[in-house]
Design a protein around this motif. Structure first.
Motif, PDB file in Angstrom:
ATOM      1  N   SER A 101       0.788  -1.155   0.051  1.00  0.00           N
ATOM      2  CA  SER A 101      -0.190  -0.157   0.173  1.00  0.00           C
ATOM      3  C   SER A 101       0.747   1.338   0.176  1.00  0.00           C
ATOM      4  N   GLU A 102       0.027   2.350  -0.361  1.00  0.00           N
ATOM      5  CA  GLU A 102       0.882   3.666  -0.144  1.00  0.00           C
ATOM      6  C   GLU A 102       1.175   4.057   1.121  1.00  0.00           C
ATOM      7  N   TRP A 103       2.393   4.845   1.228  1.00  0.00           N
ATOM      8  CA  TRP A 103       2.939   5.223   2.509  1.00  0.00           C
ATOM      9  C   TRP A 103       2.778   6.762   2.775  1.00  0.00           C
ATOM     10  N   PRO A 104       2.410   7.435   3.641  1.00  0.00           N
ATOM     11  CA  PRO A 104       2.089   6.671   5.211  1.00  0.00           C
ATOM     12  C   PRO A 104       0.412   6.355   5.394  1.00  0.00           C
ATOM     13  N   ALA A 105      -0.107   6.572   4.254  1.00  0.00           N
ATOM     14  CA  ALA A 105      -1.499   6.124   4.542  1.00  0.00           C
ATOM     15  C   ALA A 105      -1.897   5.088   4.946  1.00  0.00           C
ATOM     16  N   ALA A 106      -1.272   3.997   4.601  1.00  0.00           N
ATOM     17  CA  ALA A 106      -1.493   2.778   5.247  1.00  0.00           C
ATOM     18  C   ALA A 106      -1.474   2.408   6.687  1.00  0.00           C
ATOM     19  N   LEU A 107      -0.993   3.590   7.296  1.00  0.00           N
ATOM     20  CA  LEU A 107      -0.955   3.407   8.848  1.00  0.00           C
ATOM     21  C   LEU A 107      -2.224   3.864   9.463  1.00  0.00           C
ATOM     22  N   ALA A 108      -3.299   4.371   8.847  1.00  0.00           N
ATOM     23  CA  ALA A 108      -4.485   5.115   9.267  1.00  0.00           C
ATOM     24  C   ALA A 108      -5.349   4.135   9.873  1.00  0.00           C
ATOM     25  N   ASP A 109      -5.794   2.745   9.437  1.00  0.00           N
ATOM     26  CA  ASP A 109      -6.524   2.103  10.051  1.00  0.00           C
ATOM     27  C   ASP A 109      -6.023   1.634  11.145  1.00  0.00           C
ATOM     28  N   GLU A 110      -4.479   0.994  11.220  1.00  0.00           N
ATOM     29  CA  GLU A 110      -4.024   0.533  12.205  1.00  0.00           C
ATOM     30  C   GLU A 110      -3.956   1.421  13.576  1.00  0.00           C
ATOM     31  N   ARG A 111      -3.765   2.477  13.181  1.00  0.00           N
ATOM     32  CA  ARG A 111      -3.819   3.604  14.396  1.00  0.00           C
ATOM     33  C   ARG A 111      -4.903   3.725  14.981  1.00  0.00           C
ATOM     34  N   ARG A 112      -6.130   3.936  14.140  1.00  0.00           N
ATOM     35  CA  ARG A 112      -7.376   3.980  14.590  1.00  0.00           C
ATOM     36  C   ARG A 112      -7.804   2.649  15.738  1.00  0.00           C
ATOM     37  N   TYR A 113      -7.236   1.607  15.044  1.00  0.00           N
ATOM     38  CA  TYR A 113      -7.634   0.359  15.859  1.00  0.00           C
ATOM     39  C   TYR A 113      -7.038   0.219  17.316  1.00  0.00           C
ATOM     40  N   LEU A 114      -5.491   0.700  17.078  1.00  0.00           N
ATOM     41  CA  LEU A 114      -5.150   0.849  18.504  1.00  0.00           C
ATOM     42  C   LEU A 114      -5.282   1.876  19.391  1.00  0.00           C
ATOM     43  N   GLU A 115      -5.592   2.990  18.979  1.00  0.00           N
ATOM     44  CA  GLU A 115      -6.191   4.022  19.593  1.00  0.00           C
ATOM     45  C   GLU A 115      -7.303   3.594  20.412  1.00  0.00           C
ATOM     46  N   THR A 116      -8.394   3.355  19.678  1.00  0.00           N
ATOM     47  CA  THR A 116      -9.547   2.919  20.219  1.00  0.00           C
ATOM     48  C   THR A 116      -9.313   1.676  21.262  1.00  0.00           C
ATOM     49  N   LEU A 117      -8.528   0.606  21.031  1.00  0.00           N
ATOM     50  CA  LEU A 117      -8.099  -0.316  22.112  1.00  0.00           C
ATOM     51  C   LEU A 117      -7.917   0.343  23.371  1.00  0.00           C
ATOM     52  N   ALA A 118      -6.878   1.259  23.111  1.00  0.00           N
ATOM     53  CA  ALA A 118      -6.262   1.978  24.165  1.00  0.00           C
ATOM     54  C   ALA A 118      -7.303   2.825  24.736  1.00  0.00           C
ATOM     55  N   SER A 119      -8.249   3.471  24.273  1.00  0.00           N
ATOM     56  CA  SER A 119      -9.321   4.124  25.028  1.00  0.00           C
ATOM     57  C   SER A 119     -10.022   3.401  25.628  1.00  0.00           C
ATOM     58  N   ASP A 120     -10.598   2.299  24.943  1.00  0.00           N
ATOM     59  CA  ASP A 120     -11.839   1.372  25.646  1.00  0.00           C
ATOM     60  C   ASP A 120     -11.043   0.700  27.034  1.00  0.00           C
ATOM     61  N   ILE A 121      -9.966   0.561  26.833  1.00  0.00           N
ATOM     62  CA  ILE A 121      -9.200  -0.304  27.949  1.00  0.00           C
ATOM     63  C   ILE A 121      -9.224   0.789  29.166  1.00  0.00           C
ATOM     64  N   ARG A 122      -8.685   1.947  28.859  1.00  0.00           N
ATOM     65  CA  ARG A 122      -8.713   3.144  29.807  1.00  0.00           C
ATOM     66  C   ARG A 122      -9.884   3.283  30.386  1.00  0.00           C
ATOM     67  N   GLY A 123     -10.866   3.279  29.796  1.00  0.00           N
ATOM     68  CA  GLY A 123     -12.411   3.442  30.267  1.00  0.00           C
ATOM     69  C   GLY A 123     -12.698   2.260  31.217  1.00  0.00           C
ATOM     70  N   LEU A 124     -12.275   1.245  31.054  1.00  0.00           N
ATOM     71  CA  LEU A 124     -12.500  -0.085  31.921  1.00  0.00           C
ATOM     72  C   LEU A 124     -11.912  -0.016  33.093  1.00  0.00           C
ATOM     73  N   VAL A 125     -10.658   0.538  32.952  1.00  0.00           N
ATOM     74  CA  VAL A 125      -9.583   0.736  34.357  1.00  0.00           C
ATOM     75  C   VAL A 125     -10.313   1.693  35.245  1.00  0.00           C
TER      76      VAL A 125
END
Length: 307
Positions: free
Chosen positions: A242-266
């Motif tokens: 894929s083209e760079w750095p656009a290829a990072l967008a989906d992964e960044r969103r997933y990891l940020e969502t995961l971190a945010s949701d986990i922080r909410g649980l904690v």
């Protein structure tokens, strides 16, 4: 005359069948830039049927030598990759570079263990393979079968990268960089300077749900630094080139969502058993989500609860 014609026809059919068999023995690779070849793995678990060929692997051809980047999930795949290289060049394979230590990237190493080939990896990779190599073999024996696993050799690197390292293939330089814990504790990227092609290993996932085996916070930090690398295209560990750095967008969103949701649980005092619900809004956007997200969430919870 008729008999001679039949013999010639039979010989032609045999030659065609032999050529077809030879082609089948080569791993299918695409040329994505000048001298850069990639096999795109299946988005699937490692199985006996797919011979562990689920990760992206590739090679770069210089004026003097070849570098292989990851070798696949079985010796069978490694041999097919070697055949694909030999079908395109007879230049010596000077380096085999492992982007990290997971089985789908290193189980094919044995196909390249020959005189004159140097195995290259992150400074932490020998320790990782020593600690986990036999565990990986035992675990995958159950799903891939004795024959595929009995052939696998755990081949550790002898040239270690701590920071950055340049490899010269003749007329082109590969820039290797070792990363702090992110996807794993031994992530290594490879940038082909000549074509601005980045082999990111599993620091980049596309389509396939990201897999966390290192540090969620470290991975998010790494994404910011990865985006600054002077690449035009990326070969992710899993998913399409894929083209760079656009290829990072989906992964960044997933990891940020995961971190945010986990922080909410904690913050709410929820137990780790509740972590599996984190990043649920991402499910429709990724393949193999149910195979990996709950495990990612549990690992993230264990890291974030001590912030």
């Amino acid at each position: 005359m008729a008999r001679s014609a039949l013999i010639l026809a039979a010989l032609a059919m045999l030659a065609s069948a032999s050529a077809s068999l030879a082609q089948q023995r080569e791993l299918a690779v695409n040329s994505i830039a000048d001298g850069v070849f990639v096999h795109t793995g299946q988005t699937a678990p490692m199985t006996r049927e797919n011979h562990g060929a689920i990760a992206n692997v590739g090679f770069v051809v210089g004026e003097d030598a070849v570098a292989v980047i990851d070798t696949g999930g079985s010796l069978h795949e490694g041999r097919q990759l070697l055949a694909a290289i030999r079908a395109r060049t007879d230049k010596p394979i000077r380096y085999v570079i492992n982007t990290h230590g997971h089985p789908d990237h290193v189980f094919g190493n044995g196909a390249f263990a020959q005189d004159g080939t140097t195995f290259v990896g992150h400074a932490n990779l020998p320790r990782t393979l020593a600690a986990r190599g036999q565990l990986y073999l035992d675990a995958f024996r159950r799903t891939m079968g004795d024959q595929l696993i009995d052939e696998v050799r755990i081949v550790p690197p002898t040239l270690l990268v701590d920071g950055t390292l340049n490899l010269d293939l003749g007329g082109r330089t590969l820039i290797l960089r070792a990363w702090p814990a992110a996807h794993s504790d031994c992530d290594l990227t490879v940038l082909d300077e000549k074509t601005a092609t980045l082999f990111a290993g599993d620091l980049v996932f596309l389509a396939h749900t990201p897999v966390l085996d290192g540090s969620l916070r470290g991975w998010l930090r790494a994404i910011g630094e990865l985006a600054a690398l002077p690449a035009q295209r990326v070969v992710p560990g899993h998913g399409p080139v894929s083209e760079w750095p656009a290829a990072l967008a989906d992964e960044r969103r997933y990891l940020e969502t995961l971190a945010s949701d986990i922080r909410g649980l904690v913050a709410r005092g929820e137990p780790i058993a509740a972590a599996g619900t984190a990043a649920g809004t991402e499910k429709s956007r990724w393949q193999l989500f149910d195979d990996f997200n709950a495990r990612n969430a549990t690992a993230a919870f264990s890291e974030i609860e001590w912030e």
